[in-house]
Design a protein around this motif. Structure first.
Motif, PDB file in Angstrom:
ATOM      1  N   UNK A   1       0.828  -1.221   0.000  1.00 45.37           N
ATOM      2  CA  UNK A   1       0.000   0.000   0.000  1.00 45.37           C
ATOM      3  C   UNK A   1       0.855   1.261   0.000  1.00 45.37           C
ATOM      4  N   UNK A   2       1.753   1.348  -0.968  1.00 41.97           N
ATOM      5  CA  UNK A   2       2.698   2.458  -1.033  1.00 41.97           C
ATOM      6  C   UNK A   2       2.218   3.560  -1.973  1.00 41.97           C
ATOM      7  N   UNK A   3       1.785   3.221  -3.180  1.00 37.80           N
ATOM      8  CA  UNK A   3       1.695   4.153  -4.305  1.00 37.80           C
ATOM      9  C   UNK A   3       0.272   4.645  -4.561  1.00 37.80           C
ATOM     10  N   UNK A   4       0.211   5.730  -5.364  1.00 37.50           N
ATOM     11  CA  UNK A   4      -1.055   6.317  -5.822  1.00 37.50           C
ATOM     12  C   UNK A   4      -1.969   6.681  -4.661  1.00 37.50           C
ATOM     13  N   UNK A   5      -1.385   7.352  -3.673  1.00 36.55           N
ATOM     14  CA  UNK A   5      -2.158   7.759  -2.493  1.00 36.55           C
ATOM     15  C   UNK A   5      -1.953   9.262  -2.271  1.00 36.55           C
ATOM     16  N   UNK A   6      -2.794   9.902  -1.472  1.00 36.83           N
ATOM     17  CA  UNK A   6      -2.614  11.327  -1.176  1.00 36.83           C
ATOM     18  C   UNK A   6      -1.234  11.594  -0.595  1.00 36.83           C
ATOM     19  N   UNK A   7      -0.716  12.807  -0.815  1.00 33.77           N
ATOM     20  CA  UNK A   7       0.656  13.143  -0.462  1.00 33.77           C
ATOM     21  C   UNK A   7       0.948  12.932   1.017  1.00 33.77           C
TER      22      UNK A   7
ATOM     23  N   UNK B   1      -0.333  10.804   3.037  1.00 31.13           N
ATOM     24  CA  UNK B   1      -0.182   9.367   3.290  1.00 31.13           C
ATOM     25  C   UNK B   1       1.119   8.860   2.691  1.00 31.13           C
ATOM     26  N   UNK B   2       1.493   9.374   1.521  1.00 38.10           N
ATOM     27  CA  UNK B   2       2.732   8.908   0.909  1.00 38.10           C
ATOM     28  C   UNK B   2       3.944   9.317   1.745  1.00 38.10           C
ATOM     29  N   UNK B   3       3.878  10.478   2.363  1.00 37.22           N
ATOM     30  CA  UNK B   3       4.966  10.900   3.251  1.00 37.22           C
ATOM     31  C   UNK B   3       5.147   9.895   4.387  1.00 37.22           C
ATOM     32  N   UNK B   4       4.042   9.431   4.943  1.00 38.21           N
ATOM     33  CA  UNK B   4       4.122   8.409   5.997  1.00 38.21           C
ATOM     34  C   UNK B   4       4.698   7.104   5.428  1.00 38.21           C
ATOM     35  N   UNK B   5       4.326   6.802   4.190  1.00 37.48           N
ATOM     36  CA  UNK B   5       4.834   5.574   3.565  1.00 37.48           C
ATOM     37  C   UNK B   5       6.346   5.628   3.372  1.00 37.48           C
ATOM     38  N   UNK B   6       6.846   6.814   2.982  1.00 38.12           N
ATOM     39  CA  UNK B   6       8.287   6.955   2.828  1.00 38.12           C
ATOM     40  C   UNK B   6       9.011   6.791   4.163  1.00 38.12           C
ATOM     41  N   UNK B   7       8.418   7.294   5.217  1.00 38.46           N
ATOM     42  CA  UNK B   7       9.019   7.125   6.546  1.00 38.46           C
ATOM     43  C   UNK B   7       9.087   5.638   6.906  1.00 38.46           C
ATOM     44  N   UNK B   8       8.001   4.931   6.634  1.00 40.77           N
ATOM     45  CA  UNK B   8       7.973   3.477   6.895  1.00 40.77           C
ATOM     46  C   UNK B   8       9.022   2.778   6.046  1.00 40.77           C
ATOM     47  N   UNK B   9       9.119   3.172   4.764  1.00 39.52           N
ATOM     48  CA  UNK B   9      10.071   2.537   3.867  1.00 39.52           C
ATOM     49  C   UNK B   9      11.504   2.761   4.323  1.00 39.52           C
TER      50      UNK B   9
END
Length: 598
Positions: free
Chosen positions: A65-71, A73-81
């Protein structure tokens, strides 16, 4: 090519899984995140453990659940990554799997997906990591491999490639030919799984019913050929979610997994193995028993005669026509009664058959034998059945029959002509392994699985056979882990006249399995049998079936220990095994067992 297996494919702790994969001969592993999270070992310790075992860590999986999401949420995804990439650096893994999003917040915007995956790849590159993007068959916006590749191609990032998964591609019915349009260097990883052809929700199908290549109904080899034409040179890796495999012992499962990849590589031309040597007949079936008398009574009533005895072992040879049964009362006898422990397979080249078996990881069995005994080659099937490669009466090859001395006595009868087939009940977790083993090691063709109604569940059955029917083996497994101790093995004996053979057996004191009268009422409705035929079948407990090629008449003896015999008459090229009658037979055996307290 390198071979790899996802740790989710095996049971046990992460350490147990790694050990099993190494011993089975794999070059690397995909470490499933949950296995790492549940391990008491630090990433550095896991890395060292893999190195000690000779395993590379080919993939860490998965990021979801990384891509094509609101910015936001994507910022949180990058932190997780970032946290995961730091962990991967400690682990020594350089490729991460990113699954297409199933998040409700994912939007249908390929440009956004490509832009965010590119930013993820920028971060991964800082850690020396590649991102392999995979389309889940149930992805919310991206669910096909060509769609995933379009997004990867649009992103155009050197650290971003695609991961191809045979299950996700073939379960959706996608045409894998389009894979050849993907540059091989952009296929970062290839995951392989087979599956039975089922009509069900693809997520449930994926999570519970995957199997190793060659055990299901997908054309995995065809897909791999398309991948190879791209120039892909990465690992062939197994990712198999299967409820049975997760409960089975990791070691045998890993061996079966590696065997499947060896066969796959042979099929697509990546490996050259000793050619299959298809058996040409059944030399003998060996029964091991603590008490020979009940077995001897049944064999004698069937018309067999004890014709020889082994020179140095407590093994008797009973024969009628080309059917030979060895009765072994030696130390291997089980306390729970008679079992079908070994099969002798006629082979035109026993040594080559053994080389094929050994190359496909079949355990070679040491034999205790005297200097004058025939040097027979033997391997173990997944269920423990011993398979001997034999040459009976061959002028230039060792003859197992020479180990036996003739004994005086009456000659055998003439009702039985040979062995029609053998039926082996598999341990609950060995059914798929057994089908692959007999197909790949022995070169037998496998039929589709059949589900048979048993009074207490479903019995799965799958037959493997030589093209000319000279060898037929029916493999079956019950619905529960303990069920292999309930259902009996059996030896089906061929006869030209099952009515006459049944009458002789009964006249000699043999007990045939009684069949309920309702079955014969049903036969009258299904087939145009005469009243006389039906009366005879009812009297003797003979069952009847018919297919497009011919007719099948068969009846059963009572069970001795865990073995019973079947008298079989095939007419006109009948190809089956009387599966439509199996529920009646199983119910009758359960009833007989209750009456005898067995």
């Amino acid at each position: 090519m390198r071979t790899s297996i996802a740790t989710v494919s095996l049971s046990g702790s992460l350490t147990e899984k790694l050990t099993a994969a190494s011993r089975a001969g794999f070059d690397g592993v995909e470490i499933f995140e949950n296995d790492l999270l549940a391990s008491p070992l630090a990433p550095e310790e896991i890395r060292a453990r893999c190195a000690d075992l000779g395993l590379g860590i080919d993939l860490y999986q998965p990021l979801r659940d990384i891509e094509a999401v609101p910015e936001e949420e994507f910022t949180r995804n990058l932190r997780r990554a970032r946290h995961k990439f730091e962990l991967m650096r400690r682990l020594g893994a350089d490729t991460v799997l990113v699954c297409s999003s199933v998040s409700p917040s994912a939007v249908d915007d390929d440009a956004l997906a490509a832009e965010q995956l590119s930013r993820l790849a920028d971060l991964a590159r800082e850690f020396g990591i590649r991102v392999a993007y995979e389309a889940l068959a149930w992805g919310r916006r991206i669910s096909t491999y060509d769609h995933a590749w379009h997004v990867v191609e649009t992103a155009g990032h050197p650290s971003l490639g695609t991961c191809l998964d045979s299950f996700h591609i073939l379960s959706r019915g996608s045409d894998p030919k389009g894979i050849e349009d993907i540059p091989g260097e952009k296929i970062f990883f290839l995951q392989l799984a087979d599956a039975p052809l089922l009509a069900m929700d693809v997520l449930q199908w994926s999570r519970h019913h995957r199997c190793f290549p060659g055990q299901g109904g997908f054309d995995v080899a065809g897909l791999v050929r398309h991948v190879l034409r791209t120039g892909y040179s990465g690992p062939l890796s197994l990712e198999v979610f299967n409820d049975v495999f997760r409960q089975a012992e990791a070691g045998p499962t890993a061996v079966d997994a590696h065997r499947s990849l060896l066969v796959l590589q042979e099929t697509v031309g990546l490996a050259e193995l000793p050619a299959p040597v298809v058996p040409t007949g059944v030399a003998f079936a060996e029964l091991v028993t603590p008490d020979a008398e009940p077995v001897a009574e049944v064999l004698g009533a069937l018309g067999f005669a004890r014709t020889a005895r082994h020179r140095g072992k407590p093994v008797d040879l009973w024969q009628q026509g080309e059917a030979r049964v060895l009765v072994n009362t030696g130390p291997a006898a089980r306390r729970d009664g008679t079992t079908l422990a070994a099969i002798g397979l006629e082979s035109p080249d026993p040594a080559a058959a053994a080389r094929r078996a050994e190359a496909l990881l079949a355990p070679v069995l040491p034999r205790r034998r005297a200097a004058e005994d025939a040097p027979l080659e033997a391997v173990a099937a997944p269920d423990g059945t011993e398979l001997f490669f034999c040459a009976t009466d061959h002028p230039e090859l060792p003859n197992w029959r020479a180990d036996f001395e003739d004994v005086p006595g009456a000659g055998p009868g003439t009702a039985v002509t040979g062995v029609d087939h053998l039926a082996l009940v598999q341990p609950w977790h060995h059914f798929d392994q057994a089908a692959l083993f007999h197909r790949s090691v022995l070169g037998l063709a496998a039929q589709e699985s059949v589900d048979v109604a048993d009074p207490y569940g479903l019995l799965r059955s799958r037959a493997v056979a030589a093209a000319d029917g000279s060898v037929r083996i029916a493999l079956s497994v019950g619905p529960a882990p303990a069920d292999d101790t309930v259902h009996a093995q059996h030896i089906a004996l061929a006869t030209d006249d099952v009515v006459a053979a049944a009458r002789r057996f009964r006249a000699a004191g043999g007990a045939l399995l009684p069949i309920p009268a309702n079955h014969y009422d049903d036969l009258a409705a299904r087939f145009d049998l005469t009243d006389g035929e039906l009366a005879t079948y009812r009297e003797l407990g003979i069952l009847y079936d018919r297919d497009a090629h011919g007719e099948f008449r068969h009846c059963y003896t009572r069970t001795v220990g865990r073995v019973f015999f079947e008298l079989v008459q095939r007419d006109g090229g009948y190809r089956g095994y009387g599966a439509s009658n199996a529920p009646v037979r199983l119910a009758a055996q359960h009833a007989a067992r209750r009456l005898t307290g067995g």
